[in-house]
Design an enzyme around this catalytic site. Structure first.
Site, short mmCIF file in Angstrom:
data_model
loop_
_atom_site.label_atom_id
_atom_site.label_comp_id
_atom_site.label_asym_id
_atom_site.label_seq_id
_atom_site.Cartn_x
_atom_site.Cartn_y
_atom_site.Cartn_z
N HIS A 254 -0.28 9.66 6.71
CA HIS A 254 0.32 8.82 5.69
C HIS A 254 -0.78 8.10 4.92
O HIS A 254 -1.72 7.57 5.52
CB HIS A 254 1.25 7.80 6.34
CG HIS A 254 1.81 6.78 5.39
ND1 HIS A 254 1.38 5.47 5.35
CD2 HIS A 254 2.76 6.89 4.41
CE1 HIS A 254 2.04 4.81 4.41
NE2 HIS A 254 2.88 5.65 3.83
N HIS B 255 -3.62 3.61 -3.68
CA HIS B 255 -2.34 3.01 -3.30
C HIS B 255 -1.94 2.10 -4.46
O HIS B 255 -2.54 1.05 -4.67
CB HIS B 255 -2.50 2.22 -2.00
CG HIS B 255 -1.19 1.92 -1.35
ND1 HIS B 255 -1.04 0.94 -0.40
CD2 HIS B 255 0.03 2.49 -1.49
CE1 HIS B 255 0.21 0.91 -0.01
NE2 HIS B 255 0.88 1.83 -0.64
#
Length: 609
Positions: free
Chosen positions: A139, A185
């Site tokens: 992830h 991110h």
């Protein structure tokens, strides 16, 4: 026999004898039995021991002859290091064909590649569709640290691939000038890395650990023109390594075997897309039981984004607790993309609005035909993880983890994917893929009859004195080691045991046995952790490992330990023995199917997770 010297307050000197370990009674008895009560064991007698006691049915006499020579060679090398002159060492060299003494036999059992706890090669059927496998999944694979302010880099991607991770996630965003693509991110302070750098590193390291396919999950926040640029980067970087369906639609997922050394692209729609289309879009479809079903057919009403609720902290004190998102990977997508980009996508990911209702009733049934991805909630800012076994017991194929951290949950992930030769794909147990006579499926919350009992005997450990400084654990004395042993799996199988504390000894000998009755051994993990007792502070960490119970080999085994980050310690090993006592289950409980009453009542998602 030497001593360890510890100084106290710079004036007192404490001496402790070095008690070197020797063969335990069980090992002596096995050696005596298979050597014909003699002082030495021949290659043929060693073959009998390996086949009859250890269950190593593939060994031949030529193999054990080679093993004997290797063990004696290792002993001669050790003796050479311990002698003062080469002449003395040469005098100890013995002729070819020498048999093994008890000490040689004891040394042999500590050699990993002969007596490790699991098979080191791929041995599962790899020809089934991808949905039949648990897949080693990362992830936010590009992050070096926390989710808010750490650097993005290709380094953690490389490390994950070297460990055997098969699913790499990349978040794609436009750069500041809107003419190129960065990986980062989004909406955080993380520093970006160029997409092309990540793709090149994936190409270079994708198959260093495993030849089975690497799936790149793209969460793109791009305009169609940048999507077209991504498509160009991907095709130019991977070339013939890239797999995508020529027809644009898959009737069935391909198998890991057919996709060896291939790269597969998957997409995950960005949150802003899901939110903007929650009401107006009626075209989301998913594959149910081998056919397409509309969201009206599966639900009949709108559902919120799919959220899996974990159990409370007081019920699972050792897990990393939080909410977990779930992402169902279907075989079609309504995301409007650049044609060049859309053509490359093999696995289309989405959150169909009817899926929540489906999962509340039957997660296991859904995962028999579809791929389910579970991933950490965004509020896990420190890159912590959740308990992965919850997803596995419900058939979720992609249980995604933050690989850059460490912790007990990540140890379970590392341990699970040591199975099947560490190739990153584990065949799901048959009972997760089958239906019963009344169309019922496996119910992970039902307590079943015990199927087998695992007996774990821990004899001793060594190697700490080589890998750690003399004062690493205690400043004034040798360490006081003890071992904790856990079973992690379905609720009924979870257990915890603990050995006695061996005081002031770098070479602890416990010689203790523990029994674990197992109802679903196929989904159980054996977690082992060595601690060093401290009277005044928190106990020190001495090493850990996690092993899939279904992969354990019976007999005496050398079990290597790992540090907190999952890196193998150079010398630290435990000598253990594993035995299984089979229990024949009743016909009703053979596959773990739920009762009619439970089927009628149904289960909520909160009940499941």
């Amino acid at each position: 026999m030497g001593t360890y010297n510890y100084k106290m307050f710079k004036c007192f000197n404490r001496k402790f004898k070095i008690n070197e370990i020797g063969p335990p009674p069980d090992l002596k008895e096995a050696f005596s039995l298979f050597s014909g009560r003699r002082d030495n064991m021949s290659a043929y007698q060693l073959l009998r021991f390996l086949v009859e006691h250890q269950g190593e049915v593939d060994y031949k006499l030529s193999d054990t002859e080679r093993i004997v020579e290797e063990v004696l060679q290792l002993k001669r090398q050790q003796d050479t290091r311990n002698t003062t002159t080469t002449a003395n060492a040469t005098a100890q060299i013995q002729p070819k064909g020498q048999t093994l003494s008890l000490d040689d036999f004891f040394h042999f059992l500590f050699i990993d590649h002969y007596n490790g706890p699991m098979e080191s090669h791929v041995h599962h059927d790899m020809t089934a569709p991808l949905s039949h496998y648990f897949i080693y999944t990362g992830h936010n694979s590009y992050l070096k640290g926390n989710q808010l302010s750490s650097d993005c880099s290709d380094v953690p991607i490389i490390k994950a691939l070297q460990r055997g991770v098969r699913v790499i996630e990349l978040d794609l965003w436009p750069n500041s000038t809107k003419d190129d693509i960065n990986v980062l991110h989004g909406r955080t302070l993380t520093t970006p890395v160029a997409l092309i750098q990540c793709l090149k590193s994936i190409k270079d390291y994708a198959f260093v650990k495993s030849h089975y396919p690497v799936i790149i999950t793209l969460e793109d926040h791009l305009t169609p023109d940048l999507q077209a640029k991504v498509a160009e980067m991907i095709t130019q970087t991977f070339g013939e390594m890239l797999y995508y369906p020529q027809s644009g639609f898959l009737a069935e997922f391909p198998s890991p075997e057919s996709l060896q050394n291939r790269i597969v692209i998957s997409t995950k729609p960005p949150k802003e897309y899901l939110e903007s289309n929650r009401v107006k879009d009626k075209g989301i479809t998913t594959m149910l039981n081998g056919r397409e079903s509309s969201e009206e057919e599966t639900s009949g009403k709108e559902s919120p984004d799919l959220i899996a609720e974990p159990e409370n902290e007081n019920r699972q004190s050792e897990s990393d607790q939080d909410e977990e998102d779930m992402n169902a990977c279907d075989k079609k997508s309504c995301l409007k993309s650049a044609p060049e980009y859309k053509r490359l996508i093999t696995i289309h990911a989405g959150k169909p609005k009817g899926l929540l209702q489906l999962m509340e009733h039957d997660v296991v049934r859904f995962t028999q035909k579809n791929i389910l991805r579970v991933y950490p909630k965004g509020t896990r800012f420190n890159s912590s993880n959740y308990k992965p076994n919850i997803g596995w017991t419900h058939g979720a194929q992609m249980v995604a983890f933050n690989m850059q951290g460490y912790g007990k949950s990540l140890w379970l992930m590392h341990g699970m994917f040591r199975a099947n030769g560490g190739c990153g794909y584990i065949k799901k147990p048959d009972f997760l893929m089958k239906k019963g006579p009344r169309n019922e499926v496996f119910d992970p919350k039902r307590t079943l009859q015990v199927k087998k009992t695992l007996k774990v005997k821990i004899y001793m450990g060594n190697g700490w004195s080589s890998d750690f400084s003399q004062t690493h654990f205690d400043t004034y004395s040798p360490p006081d080691f003890y071992t904790k042993i856990y079973i992690v799996g379905v609720h009924a199988d979870c257990a915890k045991k603990k050995t006695k504390i061996i005081e002031d000894n770098w070479f602890p000998v416990w010689d203790e046995e523990f029994k674990f009755p197992l109802t679903v051994p196929e989904l159980a993990l054996l977690r082992i952790e060595v601690r060093e007792y401290d009277r005044s502070e928190r106990d020190d960490f001495g090493g850990q490992t996690c092993l899939p119970v279904s992969e354990l080999r019976p007999g005496f085994r050398s079990v290597s330990l790992y540090d907190k980050k999952g890196v193998k310690l150079k010398s630290v090993k435990l000598l253990m023995r594993f035995q299984f006592d089979e229990v024949k289950p009743s016909h009703e409980l053979l596959c773990g199917f739920p009762s009619d009453r439970l089927l009628q009542e149904g289960l909520t998602l909160n009940d499941l997770l």
